[in-house]
Write a protein that holds these residues in place. Structure first.
Motif, PDB file in Angstrom:
ATOM      1  N   VAL A   1       5.218   3.563   2.490  1.00 38.77           N
ATOM      2  CA  VAL A   1       5.007   2.329   1.717  1.00 38.77           C
ATOM      3  C   VAL A   1       4.927   1.202   2.732  1.00 38.77           C
ATOM      4  CG1 VAL A   1       5.961   0.780  -0.005  1.00 38.77           C
ATOM      5  CG2 VAL A   1       6.299   3.258  -0.236  1.00 38.77           C
ATOM      6  N   ILE A   2       3.788   0.573   2.776  1.00 33.84           N
ATOM      7  CA  ILE A   2       3.654  -0.512   3.756  1.00 33.84           C
ATOM      8  C   ILE A   2       3.222  -1.800   3.049  1.00 33.84           C
ATOM      9  CG2 ILE A   2       3.136   0.984   5.713  1.00 33.84           C
ATOM     10  CD1 ILE A   2       0.216   0.324   5.375  1.00 33.84           C
ATOM     11  N   SER A   3       3.725  -2.883   3.589  1.00 27.61           N
ATOM     12  CA  SER A   3       3.302  -4.197   3.093  1.00 27.61           C
ATOM     13  C   SER A   3       2.384  -4.785   4.145  1.00 27.61           C
ATOM     14  CB  SER A   3       4.499  -5.113   2.902  1.00 27.61           C
ATOM     15  OG  SER A   3       5.457  -4.485   2.096  1.00 27.61           O
ATOM     16  N   VAL A   4       1.305  -5.332   3.673  1.00 25.00           N
ATOM     17  CA  VAL A   4       0.330  -5.872   4.616  1.00 25.00           C
ATOM     18  C   VAL A   4      -0.032  -7.297   4.230  1.00 25.00           C
ATOM     19  CG1 VAL A   4      -0.647  -3.632   5.198  1.00 25.00           C
ATOM     20  CG2 VAL A   4      -1.641  -4.956   3.336  1.00 25.00           C
TER      21      VAL A   4
ATOM     22  N   LEU B   1       0.850  -1.197   0.000  1.00 26.70           N
ATOM     23  CA  LEU B   1       0.000   0.000   0.000  1.00 26.70           C
ATOM     24  C   LEU B   1       0.879   1.238   0.000  1.00 26.70           C
ATOM     25  CD1 LEU B   1      -2.573  -1.103   2.754  1.00 26.70           C
ATOM     26  CD2 LEU B   1      -2.704  -1.444   0.290  1.00 26.70           C
ATOM     27  N   ARG B   2       0.596   2.110  -0.926  1.00 28.61           N
ATOM     28  CA  ARG B   2       1.350   3.379  -1.010  1.00 28.61           C
ATOM     29  C   ARG B   2       0.456   4.471  -0.463  1.00 28.61           C
ATOM     30  NH1 ARG B   2       6.238   3.758  -3.619  1.00 28.61           N
ATOM     31  NH2 ARG B   2       6.093   1.714  -4.592  1.00 28.61           N
ATOM     32  N   VAL B   3       0.840   5.003   0.692  1.00 32.73           N
ATOM     33  CA  VAL B   3       0.013   6.007   1.375  1.00 32.73           C
ATOM     34  C   VAL B   3       0.617   7.380   1.123  1.00 32.73           C
ATOM     35  CG1 VAL B   3      -0.893   6.736   3.610  1.00 32.73           C
ATOM     36  CG2 VAL B   3      -0.524   4.294   3.161  1.00 32.73           C
TER      37      VAL B   3
ATOM     38  N   VAL C   1      -3.189   0.669  -3.946  1.00 26.57           N
ATOM     39  CA  VAL C   1      -2.911  -0.747  -3.672  1.00 26.57           C
ATOM     40  C   VAL C   1      -2.121  -1.334  -4.829  1.00 26.57           C
ATOM     41  CG1 VAL C   1      -3.920  -3.003  -3.212  1.00 26.57           C
ATOM     42  CG2 VAL C   1      -5.055  -0.931  -2.371  1.00 26.57           C
ATOM     43  N   GLU C   2      -0.993  -1.947  -4.496  1.00 30.45           N
ATOM     44  CA  GLU C   2      -0.154  -2.560  -5.541  1.00 30.45           C
ATOM     45  C   GLU C   2      -0.099  -4.065  -5.337  1.00 30.45           C
ATOM     46  OE1 GLU C   2       2.945   1.219  -5.876  1.00 30.45           O
ATOM     47  OE2 GLU C   2       3.675  -0.750  -5.246  1.00 30.45           O
ATOM     48  N   ASN C   3      -0.150  -4.759  -6.463  1.00 30.65           N
ATOM     49  CA  ASN C   3       0.017  -6.218  -6.396  1.00 30.65           C
ATOM     50  C   ASN C   3       1.501  -6.561  -6.343  1.00 30.65           C
ATOM     51  OD1 ASN C   3      -2.753  -6.785  -6.635  1.00 30.65           O
ATOM     52  ND2 ASN C   3      -2.623  -6.479  -8.859  1.00 30.65           N
ATOM     53  N   LEU C   4       1.798  -7.615  -5.634  1.00 30.74           N
ATOM     54  CA  LEU C   4       3.190  -8.056  -5.524  1.00 30.74           C
ATOM     55  C   LEU C   4       3.361  -9.380  -6.266  1.00 30.74           C
ATOM     56  CD1 LEU C   4       3.722  -7.428  -1.701  1.00 30.74           C
ATOM     57  CD2 LEU C   4       4.497  -5.977  -3.580  1.00 30.74           C
ATOM     58  N   ASN C   5       4.556  -9.553  -6.799  1.00 27.68           N
ATOM     59  CA  ASN C   5       4.826 -10.874  -7.378  1.00 27.68           C
ATOM     60  C   ASN C   5       5.284 -11.821  -6.250  1.00 27.68           C
ATOM     61  OD1 ASN C   5       7.624 -10.561  -6.934  1.00 27.68           O
ATOM     62  ND2 ASN C   5       7.905  -9.643  -8.964  1.00 27.68           N
TER      63      ASN C   5
END
Lengths: 462, 292
Positions: free
Chosen positions: B254-257, B226-228, B278-282
């Motif tokens: 920038v947080i990973s949840v 998540l990029r806040v 919201v960003e998707n991660l590989n």
């Protein structure tokens, strides 16, 4: 049936096993030839040759068996374990039958007692079992014992066979023990898994597994010597690897490369030192191998060749790390010098142990008079000098690129060794002269070898 | 009849007092391509060896193809194929001899498939195994595991030694196998791109336990970045349930949840008066985040 045939081919396709088998069968055929030439004595000698071949065949059979079971396939492939054990046993039985047929065929001229035959076969069986359990490549120190026993029995095969012929009562207990050990081995091999206690002693393949199993096997053996660990406890409070002693001489620097091995061998030294009274007792009380231990002059091979083979066996596998070690901040010529010292330092150590136990102590107990002669001590010195020459010559052969050169030098070395086995007939001055020649020749070979190794591509040794 | 080809229940395994697997449970559905991911030393190989009966767990139960791995019947072994991390086939045999030797242990052998793979992977049948490179030995090991058309194929880092072309061929072969017949593939790997290409289910091994087990898409939906972007500087670190990592730079965080849901996004938007992307991660990024 096809499965059994493929398993059999697995052994036959092993080059060492094939050559030994052919040698074994050839010795039987040659024996027949001697009888036809009315040379019955030499035909009789062939039994001893057959015994030596059988011993090393069982050694190889044990090695192949270990590779077959120290393998995930033993647990994953269907119907794997029993057929491999059956084939191994049938191979053993085949060679027993060959010897039996040979014995019947030569019965006209002489007779080998059934006790001797049976004793020989069970000794070979024991060798296979011994090799399966005593981790070839698992622990360097234990490897010493595996080769030593095989060499000892090979070297004294004639006396061994004679002894077996004369002591039937003694055989029964030994044979029963060996057969029990064999049955126990079969039962364990049918169940063995990676975390079985004896698995670390079986041959491992990949370098990582080899190192891991060496550690496991070492821990198992040396935890047995736990009471003695306190005596030899390291003075260092932490287990940091000591610094490379740049300022010291090459011999001390050479120890640095092998310092962990020497620490691990403490248990072995304990065994040797504390086993000495038992060894002396054994010599005094039992008559087995009396000639073997009483007369050091008959043990030329044992005192000169065996320490070389053991020193080589202890060090050769470290050579695969030379390429990596040479990348350390050390001059290549210095590096080669120190590594070479490692071989010769171990040679001196093993030669000393062999001389002390199989010449000095055994003579002191059984034939003390011989020790008062100058010839005895000059002979012992010569075994050391000749061992040095053998090591130097083997090192030289290892530096040669052409197979023909190696074969030629190997043949010369074998021929010279056979001639020198008659050394006992020489006087003291001649023996001392041989000592001098051995040292000079060895030094020349060492110098040539050293220069060649300094130019060698160490990466090809991996 | 179970839907799972492998069932692991509360398995624990330790070596000299050091715990490697700790009360681990896992089920592998039939017909799936199941990837096992974990850091070095996390216990992947140990778990695989427990599944195959090569190691005996101190506690727990394992059922593989409906059988106890420590007492596999021959019929079960016929359905099983295994490629270890570094196989050592008898070095004095040739490639053809090694194939012939392995073939004799199985009642079913697909000679056509084996010959096809030998040809595709350019292995010379007359070459001694001892003279092959590590990658070639790995290829041969894979071929030997496939010849009897097993129902369960277990690979322990099968592509580690393969060149990129061979890896592609291997991936394609797996996809063909799964498409042709009901074959379950279970493999551990570090190469997350390969896992993403073929696996439909993934298990993450962490601290001796399964940290996640489920579909690949499910994992990707669960772990997000998540990029806040706030109007004001963000002064405090964002800590909440499910936050794996947080990096703050002035008014951007920038947080990973883990366990992402829309409610989380709305909460952040209102708390920081910010815009949340919201960003998707590989899979590789997910693996790194979960192993921080």
């Amino acid at each position: 049936m096809r499965k059994y045939a493929q398993i059999l081919l697995l052994s036959i396709r092993n080059p060492a096993f094939l050559m030994l088998s052919l040698g074994f069968i050839a010795s039987s055929v040659i024996s027949k030839g001697f009888i036809k030439m009315r040379l019955g004595f030499y035909a009789n000698e062939m039994f001893t040759v057959q015994f030596v071949f059988s011993l090393w065949l069982c050694f190889m059979l044990g090695l192949v068996l270990k590779r077959q079971f120290a393998n995930h396939r033993a647990s994953i492939l269907p119907g794997y374990r029993a057929p491999h054990l059956v084939v191994a046993f049938l191979v053993f039985v085949f060679f027993v039958i060959v010897v039996w047929i040979w014995e019947i065929g030569t019965k006209v001229n002489f007779e080998i007692s059934s006790a001797a035959l049976f004793g020989v076969h069970t000794t070979c069986l024991f060798m296979a079992v011994f090799i399966v359990y005593l981790g070839f490549l698992s622990i360097g120190a234990v490897l010493v014992f595996a080769y030593l026993i095989c060499l000892l029995i090979s070297g004294e095969s004639f006396a061994f066979v004679e002894q077996l012929s004369n002591t039937t009562h003694y055989n029964i207990y030994i044979v029963a023990a060996i057969i029990s050990l064999f049955v126990f081995m079969i039962i364990r091999l049918m169940k063995i898994k990676e975390d079985s206690f004896e698995y670390p002693f079986l041959l491992s393949w990949t370098e990582k597994s080899l190192l891991k199993n060496q550690l496991r096997a070492s821990n198992l053996v040396y935890s047995f010597f736990n009471p003695f660990k306190h005596i030899f406890k390291s003075k260092q409070k932490n287990s940091v690897y000591p610094k490379y002693p740049r300022a010291k001489n090459a011999l001390i620097r050479s120890i640095h490369w092998d310092i962990n091995e020497y620490r691990e061998m403490r248990g072995t030294w304990c065994l040797i030192v504390f086993g000495t009274p038992a060894f002396i007792y054994f010599l005094k009380v039992f008559q087995f191998g009396n000639e073997f231990f009483a007369n050091a002059y008959f043990n030329f091979l044992l005192l000169s060749v065996a320490p070389v083979l053991i020193a080589l066996g202890s060090n050769y596998k470290k050579m695969m790390y030379w390429a990596y070690d040479s990348l350390k901040p050390i001059d290549k010529r210095t590096f080669i010098l120190e590594k070479g010292f490692g071989f010769f330092r171990d040679l001196i150590l093993f030669w000393f142990l062999f001389v002390v136990y199989f010449a000095v102590i055994s003579s002191a107990v059984l034939n003390a008079g011989i020790m008062a002669t100058v010839k005895f001590w000059s002979y012992l010195l010569f075994t050391g000098a000749y061992g040095y020459l053998i090591m130097a010559w083997i090192a030289y052969m290892s530096s040669c690129l052409k197979a023909v050169t190696v074969i030629f030098n190997g043949m010369c070395l074998c021929l010279l060794t056979m001639l020198l086995m008659q050394l006992v007939i020489l006087d003291v001055l001649s023996i001392v002269f041989c000592v001098f020649i051995s040292f000079v020749s060895a030094n020349i070979l060492i110098r040539v070898t050293y220069d060649k190794y300094c130019e060698k591509e160490l990466g090809t040794m991996i | 009849m179970s839907d799972f080809i492998v069932e692991v229940k509360s398995v624990s395994k330790n070596f000299n007092g050091k715990s490697v697997l700790n009360d681990l449970s896992l089920n592998v559905p039939k017909g799936s391509v199941f990837g096992l991911l974990g850091k070095n030393g996390s216990g992947k190989t140990t778990l695989i060896k427990c599944l195959l009966g090569l190691l005996k767990p101190q506690k727990g139960e394992v059922v593989t193809i409906g059988d106890n791995p420590l007492k596999f019947k021959n019929g079960t072994k016929e359905k099983l194929g295994y490629v270890p991390q570094a196989d050592r086939i008898y070095p004095w045999l040739t490639v053809r001899q090694a194939i012939d030797y392995t073939e004799t242990f199985y009642t079913v052998w697909d000679t056509e498939l084996v010959n096809k793979l030998v040809s595709i992977w350019e292995l010379k049948e007359t070459d001694k195994v001892g003279m092959l490179s590590e990658g070639q030995v790995q290829k041969l090991s894979i071929i030997l595991s496939l010849g009897h058309r097993p129902e369960l194929l277990v690979f322990d880092e099968p592509v580690a030694s393969l060149d990129p072309a061979a890896r592609r061929q291997f991936i394609k072969m797996i996809l063909d196998l799964v498409a042709d017949r009901e074959c379950t593939i279970f493999f551990s790997t570090h190469i997350t791109t390969d896992l993403e290409r073929v696996a439909d289910r993934v298990a993450l091994l962490k601290d001796g336990k399964i940290d996640f087990c489920g579909g690949l898409d499910e994992l990707k939906d669960e772990v997000k970045r998540l990029r806040v972007t706030s109007k004001d500087p963000i002064k405090e670190s964002i800590e909440a349930e499910g936050v794996l990592s947080c990096e703050i730079l002035n008014n951007e965080a920038v947080i990973s949840v883990r366990g992402f849901n829309e409610g989380m996004k709305k909460q952040l938007e209102s708390k920081f008066n910010a815009e949340v992307q919201v960003e998707n991660l590989n899979l590789e990024e997910i693996f790194l985040e979960l192993n921080r």
